[in-house]
Design an enzyme around this catalytic site. Structure first.
Site, PDB file in Angstrom:
ATOM      1  CG  ASP A 104      94.233  33.797   3.335  1.00  0.00           C
ATOM      2  OD1 ASP A 104      93.289  33.994   2.518  1.00  0.00           O
ATOM      3  OD2 ASP A 104      94.082  33.275   4.464  1.00  0.00           O
ATOM      4  CD  GLU A 113      90.950  35.260   5.102  1.00  0.00           C
ATOM      5  OE1 GLU A 113      90.636  35.270   3.881  1.00  0.00           O
ATOM      6  OE2 GLU A 113      91.755  34.460   5.607  1.00  0.00           O
TER       7      GLU A 113
HETATM    8  P1  GH3 Z   1      93.032  29.373   6.501  1.00  0.00           P
HETATM    9  O1  GH3 Z   1      94.154  29.550   7.395  1.00  0.00           O
HETATM   10  O2  GH3 Z   1      92.974  28.156   5.756  1.00  0.00           O
HETATM   11  O3  GH3 Z   1      92.855  30.505   5.550  1.00  0.00           O
HETATM   12  O4  GH3 Z   1      91.792  29.397   7.427  1.00  0.00           O
HETATM   13  P2  GH3 Z   1      90.649  30.343   7.492  1.00  0.00           P
HETATM   14  O5  GH3 Z   1      89.794  30.266   8.566  1.00  0.00           O
HETATM   15  O6  GH3 Z   1      91.183  31.764   7.358  1.00  0.00           O
HETATM   16  O7  GH3 Z   1      89.962  30.042   6.159  1.00  0.00           O
HETATM   17  P3  GH3 Z   1      88.665  30.457   5.438  1.00  0.00           P
HETATM   18  O8  GH3 Z   1      89.043  31.009   4.129  1.00  0.00           O
HETATM   19  O9  GH3 Z   1      87.765  29.321   5.324  1.00  0.00           O
HETATM   20  O10 GH3 Z   1      87.931  31.538   6.269  1.00  0.00           O
HETATM   21  C1  GH3 Z   1      87.895  32.855   5.986  1.00  0.00           C
HETATM   22  C2  GH3 Z   1      87.023  33.536   6.902  1.00  0.00           C
HETATM   23  O11 GH3 Z   1      87.232  34.873   6.967  1.00  0.00           O
HETATM   24  C3  GH3 Z   1      85.602  33.356   6.549  1.00  0.00           C
HETATM   25  C4  GH3 Z   1      84.921  34.591   7.002  1.00  0.00           C
HETATM   26  O12 GH3 Z   1      84.071  34.388   8.092  1.00  0.00           O
HETATM   27  C5  GH3 Z   1      86.052  35.462   7.419  1.00  0.00           C
HETATM   28  N1  GH3 Z   1      85.852  36.699   6.846  1.00  0.00           N
HETATM   29  C6  GH3 Z   1      85.893  37.013   5.537  1.00  0.00           C
HETATM   30  N2  GH3 Z   1      85.620  38.306   5.372  1.00  0.00           N
HETATM   31  C7  GH3 Z   1      85.372  38.836   6.612  1.00  0.00           C
HETATM   32  C8  GH3 Z   1      85.054  40.122   7.076  1.00  0.00           C
HETATM   33  O13 GH3 Z   1      84.900  41.083   6.314  1.00  0.00           O
HETATM   34  N3  GH3 Z   1      84.879  40.255   8.427  1.00  0.00           N
HETATM   35  C9  GH3 Z   1      85.047  39.261   9.337  1.00  0.00           C
HETATM   36  N4  GH3 Z   1      84.884  39.482  10.576  1.00  0.00           N
HETATM   37  N5  GH3 Z   1      85.334  38.084   8.872  1.00  0.00           N
HETATM   38  C10 GH3 Z   1      85.529  37.817   7.556  1.00  0.00           C
HETATM   39 MG    MG Z   2      92.403  32.722   5.784  1.00  0.00          MG
HETATM   40 MG    MG Z   3      90.966  33.270   2.781  1.00  0.00          MG
END
Ligand code: GH3
Ligand code: MG
Ligand code: MG
Length: 701
Positions: free
Chosen positions: A574, A617
């Site tokens: 992640d 991610e």
């Molecule tokens: P942590 O270290 O705890 O994982 O922090 P974090 O910010 O990564 O945690 P969180 O899971 O809350 O955030 C994930 C983010 O990833 C949310 C979303 O905006 C972003 N994300 C998810 N899928 C995509 C994508 O396909 N494209 C982009 N640009 N961002 C994405």
């Molecule tokens: Mg994350």
């Molecule tokens: Mg995540």
């Protein structure tokens, strides 16, 4: 027929022999009978002679006695003149008679008795004559002497009579015998004559019959000869017979006319065949060579061409047969010639059309076979699961369809700037594995290209080698787009002339075109299929496998690992604080980071490993057949590589990732347990401050 003639001849010969023997017997008997008659006659004559002599003796004796008596009475000496001669006659006749009756003892006895008496009587007469001449004859003495003389005379007469009677008796007997013989001879002669006459009549009749038979058969022979001659002369076939010296024994009118027409020479019976052809050059005298064989006793049929110009030239069927005499000796040969030009022409036409029909039939047959193979190939290609499999199917069927070719299929790459050999079969010679589209004449012209040899055509650059073999380049087109080429090289073992190669190409061109379009379709289908498959299995942004692919394959992979008793690692990854990137630099920047990290993961993993975008991610990486140590090393390496990446958005941005490892079978024996264990470990990494790798709650760094 022969047997009948033979038995007739035997019968005639036996008949003649019988007649001859009969003649000889009759001649023998006749001769014998004549001899007998003659002998009997001789004896009659003999007896007559004896009688004559006896008579003579008696007559002479009587004369002497009478003359002596006369002289004694008359004393006339003239009476007793020549008396001695008479006495001599008597004695001579007596001796003769003695000689004549040597075989008759009775007569000899009588003659012996007569002889002294006769002598005594003659002596007494002589004595009386002497006494008379001397006049000493006394009457008493004379009377006594006369009386004595009379006694003797009586005895003589008696004996002579007895002799005479005997002879007369003999004469009668002999005359009888003669008459008998004569009669028998007469009868015999008459009988024999009648028999001989009969036999002669029979012979004459037989001869007549034979002669008339011979004449009739001669007439028949003559008639049949004339008839045969008429048939031969009337025949449209050319008939001739030669003796061993090549003299023409016989020939018909048709032969004479045809000979004149073909060889410009008039021939007739009695001419020499060789001489008749002597004016021609040697190559036009092959008729003599064929006759050579026939005159050695060979019997055969030939078909030969004769004639010097188009008008006269034709084909002739000639049948030769030998001629033997009645002793079985070869005395020549005959031939019957038929003009079979038209027939042969017709036969040849029939043969040609049959041949054409056979060719068409075999073409239809081979086309049908080709159709079956192509159909089969299409079916197989349709069910081809991958490009590799499809190309193997294509090569297998092309080997069957074009056994005289080796070949290759070149496929255009994605960027359409080169073609690469994707499949080869039968080991094609001297070909480039990769070449650009402009190096192939087929591609440049957009249609199939035949290279015959360096003198006839320009070689393509991809097959431009010294002594290149002939080949065809057939562009593979799908939806008007070149997707590759089908390269077919004619096998080295086929040494072919230019025309043969062109013919081969023309013969197979349609089929090759059709096969090429089928192949194009199959290749384009498999490409589309693979693209679709990739799209459904892969995540479009990162090009890693998607979650649905993982759920499809994960269970199967776990089972395989169980079966093979191998280790397997499930790694959950992640990105750290990824939300911030989106927030700070926009969603696009976040996507860029995700795309680049996807690429990085693919470069770092083995082909057999699976990298999957699990969501957002988050990623799951599955490493097969790997021990914990190797897994940790590899993931650490990945972590470091990710952290080393630099992104230039507004600022220079770096990104880190946290990892959690779970091992099969240690941390779980099914996908759910393993993912849970890995997720737990990831959580541990996040909790411990991110940018790290955790296994079973332990940081691996
Ligand atoms: P942590 O270290 O705890 O994982 O922090 P974090 O910010 O990564 O945690 P969180 O899971 O809350 O955030 C994930 C983010 O990833 C949310 C979303 O905006 C972003 N994300 C998810 N899928 C995509 C994508 O396909 N494209 C982009 N640009 N961002 C994405
Ligand atoms: Mg994350
Ligand atoms: Mg995540």
């Amino acid at each position: 027929m022969k047997e009948t003639r033979f038995s007739q001849r035997v019968f005639i010969n036996i008949f003649f022999a019988v007649v001859l023997v009969a003649f000889l017997i009759t001649i023998f008997f006749s001769y014998h009978q004549i001899e007998k008659v003659s002998t009997t006659n001789q004896w009659v004559k003999h007896t007559n002679l004896v009688i004559e002599k006896t008579n003579n003796i008696l007559l002479d004796f009587m004369e002497i006695e009478s003359r002596t008596r006369g002289f004694l009475i008359s004393a006339d000496t003239s009476i007793i003149e020549n008396l001695d001669e008479k006495i001599k006659n008597i004695l001579s006749n007596f001796n003769l008679e003695k000689d004549l009756t040597k075989d008759n003892s009775q007569q000899q006895f009588l003659l012996a008795e007569l002889e002294p008496i006769l002598n005594d009587r003659i002596a007494l007469l002589k004595k009386l004559i002497g006494l008379k001449l001397n006049n000493k004859l006394k009457s008493n003495a004379a009377l006594q002497m006369v009386s004595q003389g009379q006694n003797l005379t009586e005895k003589i007469k008696k004996i002579i009579k007895e002799i005479y009677d005997n002879e007369i008796q003999l004469l009668q007997q002999r005359e009888e015998s003669f008459q008998q013989n004569y009669n028998f001879t007469n009868i015999l002669f008459n009988t024999v004559n009648i028999i001989n006459l009969c036999l002669l009549t029979m012979i004459i009749m037989l001869f007549n019959k034979m002669l008339s038979h011979v004449l009739a058969s001669q007439a028949l022979e003559k008639k049949s000869e004339l008839l045969l001659r008429g048939i031969i002369d009337g025949s449209k076939e050319y008939i001739a017979a030669l003796d061993p010296n090549y003299t023409i024994l016989a020939c018909n009118k048709a032969f004479e006319i045809k000979f004149l027409e073909l060889f410009g020479k008039m021939v007739t019976t009695g001419m020499n065949f060789k001489d008749a052809l002597a004016h021609l050059p040697k190559e036009q005298r092959k008729a003599v060579e064929i006759w050579d064989r026939a005159l050695k006793g060979e019997e055969f049929t030939v078909i030969e061409k004769f004639g010097s110009d188009d008008k006269t030239r034709s084909q002739f069927e000639i049948t030769y047969s030998s001629i033997y005499n009645e002793k079985g000796k070869l005395i020549g040969a005959a031939h019957i010639v038929r003009d079979v030009g038209k027939r042969v022409e017709g036969e040849n036409m029939l043969k040609d059309s049959n041949k054409k029909l056979e060719i068409s039939l075999s073409q239809v047959e081979s086309q049908a076979k080709e159709m079956i193979i192509i159909n089969d190939m299409n079916n197989k290609m349709r069910s081809g699961a991958s490009m590799e499999e499809t190309l193997s199917i294509i090569s297998l069927y092309l080997k069957k369809l074009l056994p005289f070719c080796s070949g290759a299929i070149y496929l255009m790459n994605h960027s359409r700037n080169y073609l690469e050999a994707a499949k080869e079969w039968n080991e094609p010679q001297s070909i480039e594995k990769i070449f650009s589209p402009d190096q192939c004449w087929g591609l440049r012209q957009g249609k199939s290209y035949l290279y015959v040899n360096k003198n006839e055509s320009i070689p393509c650059k991809h097959a431009e080698k010294e002594n290149s073999l002939s080949y065809f380049c057939v562009p593979l087109l799908a939806l008007n787009e070149i997707i590759g080429i089908l390269y077919l090289q004619i096998a080295q073992s086929l040494v072919m002339e230019k025309n043969e190669i062109i013919q081969l190409y023309e013969k197979n061109s349609l089929m090759i075109q059709s096969v090429a379009s089928q192949i194009s379709l199959a290749i384009s289908n498999i490409r589309l299929h693979e693209a679709l498959k990739t799209r459904s299995n892969r995540d479009l942004l990162t090009n890693l496998y998607n979650r649905s692919y993982l759920s499809d394959t994960f269970e199967r992979d776990v089972q395989r690992a169980k079966r093979n008793k191998t280790h397997m690692a499930v790694v959950m990854m992640d990105l750290d604080l990824f939300k911030n990137i989106n927030d700070n630099y926009g969603h696009e920047a976040g996507d860029t980071v995700l795309r680049e990290i996807g690429k990085l993961i693919l470069t770092q993993l083995r082909k057999s490993d699976i990298a999957c975008r699990y969501g957002g991610e988050e990623f799951i990486i599955i490493l097969y057949d790997a021990l914990l140590k190797e897994v940790v090393e590899k993931i650490e390496q990945l972590r470091k590589s990710i952290s080393a990446l630099e992104f230039r958005f507004v600022d220079l941005v770096t990104v880190t990732a946290s990892f959690g490892i779970a091992m099969f079978p240690e941390n779980g024996e099914d996908p759910e347990q393993l993912i849970k264990a890995a997720d737990d470990a990831l959580y541990q990494s996040k909790k411990a401050g991110r940018n790290r790798v955790t296994y079973k709650g332990l940081n691996t760094e």
